[in-house]
Write a protein that holds these residues in place. Structure first.
Motif, PDB file in Angstrom:
ATOM      1  N   GLN A  50      -8.457  43.788  38.015  1.00 32.78           N
ATOM      2  CA  GLN A  50      -7.412  43.804  39.042  1.00 32.78           C
ATOM      3  C   GLN A  50      -7.895  43.114  40.322  1.00 32.78           C
ATOM      4  OE1 GLN A  50      -6.378  47.912  39.558  1.00 32.78           O
ATOM      5  NE2 GLN A  50      -4.989  47.950  37.802  1.00 32.78           N
ATOM      6  N   ARG A  53      -7.880  39.454  39.779  1.00 34.19           N
ATOM      7  CA  ARG A  53      -6.517  38.918  39.868  1.00 34.19           C
ATOM      8  C   ARG A  53      -6.060  38.842  41.329  1.00 34.19           C
ATOM      9  NH1 ARG A  53      -5.917  41.832  35.017  1.00 34.19           N
ATOM     10  NH2 ARG A  53      -5.129  43.660  36.083  1.00 34.19           N
ATOM     11  N   LYS A  54      -6.418  39.857  42.123  1.00 33.84           N
ATOM     12  CA  LYS A  54      -6.054  39.839  43.544  1.00 33.84           C
ATOM     13  C   LYS A  54      -6.731  38.682  44.261  1.00 33.84           C
ATOM     14  CE  LYS A  54      -5.011  44.720  44.210  1.00 33.84           C
ATOM     15  NZ  LYS A  54      -5.407  45.962  44.890  1.00 33.84           N
ATOM     16  N   ALA A  56      -7.708  35.904  42.900  1.00 37.74           N
ATOM     17  CA  ALA A  56      -7.054  34.678  42.421  1.00 37.74           C
ATOM     18  C   ALA A  56      -5.702  34.490  43.121  1.00 37.74           C
ATOM     19  CB  ALA A  56      -6.876  34.732  40.903  1.00 37.74           C
ATOM     20  N   LYS A  57      -4.946  35.566  43.292  1.00 38.82           N
ATOM     21  CA  LYS A  57      -3.632  35.488  43.941  1.00 38.82           C
ATOM     22  C   LYS A  57      -3.785  35.095  45.414  1.00 38.82           C
ATOM     23  CE  LYS A  57       0.817  35.989  44.156  1.00 38.82           C
ATOM     24  NZ  LYS A  57       1.686  35.022  43.547  1.00 38.82           N
ATOM     25  N   GLU A  60      -4.649  31.506  45.587  1.00 35.79           N
ATOM     26  CA  GLU A  60      -3.459  30.700  45.301  1.00 35.79           C
ATOM     27  C   GLU A  60      -2.537  30.645  46.523  1.00 35.79           C
ATOM     28  OE1 GLU A  60       0.522  30.939  42.518  1.00 35.79           O
ATOM     29  OE2 GLU A  60      -1.261  31.991  41.853  1.00 35.79           O
ATOM     30  N   LEU A  61      -2.315  31.797  47.169  1.00 35.67           N
ATOM     31  CA  LEU A  61      -1.468  31.835  48.361  1.00 35.67           C
ATOM     32  C   LEU A  61      -2.064  31.008  49.490  1.00 35.67           C
ATOM     33  CD1 LEU A  61      -0.407  35.590  48.358  1.00 35.67           C
ATOM     34  CD2 LEU A  61       1.019  33.613  47.809  1.00 35.67           C
ATOM     35  N   GLN A  64      -1.492  27.383  48.687  1.00 35.30           N
ATOM     36  CA  GLN A  64      -0.085  27.036  48.911  1.00 35.30           C
ATOM     37  C   GLN A  64       0.205  26.880  50.401  1.00 35.30           C
ATOM     38  OE1 GLN A  64       2.116  30.143  46.984  1.00 35.30           O
ATOM     39  NE2 GLN A  64       1.833  29.297  44.936  1.00 35.30           N
TER      40      GLN A  64
END
Length: 128
Positions: A50, A53-54, A56-57, A60-61, A64
């Motif tokens: 988890q 994944r956080k 990675a998120k 990604e943000l 962006q």
């Protein structure tokens, strides 16, 4: 355990950073470390995933947002370029009009000085 070693940047001189001397290469290979490790510190692999994944998120943000800022900067640069181009066109047009006005003024003055046209004058006003 292997995941912990990887997370701790690997093994150095038979030891894993942060685990102390009881986690030396000799104990790890003897099989004593596995049971000791499980009783000493339980790693929740689901929680670890988890967190991955956080991360990675968030990454990604961030990427962006950075791309959006770069796009915005590019858009502003293009608007500035177009605005400067428009100002150059307007300056060129103003120079042409100014040149034409000077030319016409010169032509009118030449015609008036030649006497080719009679220019009526208004009568003097009587202020008495």
């Amino acid at each position: 355990m292997d995941m912990w070693i990887r997370a701790a940047s690997g093994m150095h001189k038979g030891r894993v950073y942060g685990l102390g001397s009881e986690f030396s290469l000799g104990r790890r290979t003897s099989g004593l470390v596995g049971s000791y490790f499980l009783s000493y510190c339980s790693v929740d692999l689901d929680e670890f995933e988890q967190l991955n994944r956080k991360v990675a998120k968030i990454t990604e943000l961030y990427l962006q947002e950075r791309a959006a800022k770069e796009d915005e900067a590019t858009r502003r640069d293009e608007e500035d370029r177009l605005r400067e181009e428009e100002m150059r066109r307007k300056d060129d047009a103003l120079r042409l009009v100014t040149s034409d006005v000077k030319s016409l003024k010169s032509q009118i003055n030449s015609l008036l000085e030649s006497g080719a046209f009679h220019v009526p004058r208004s009568p003097a006003s009587d202020d008495n």
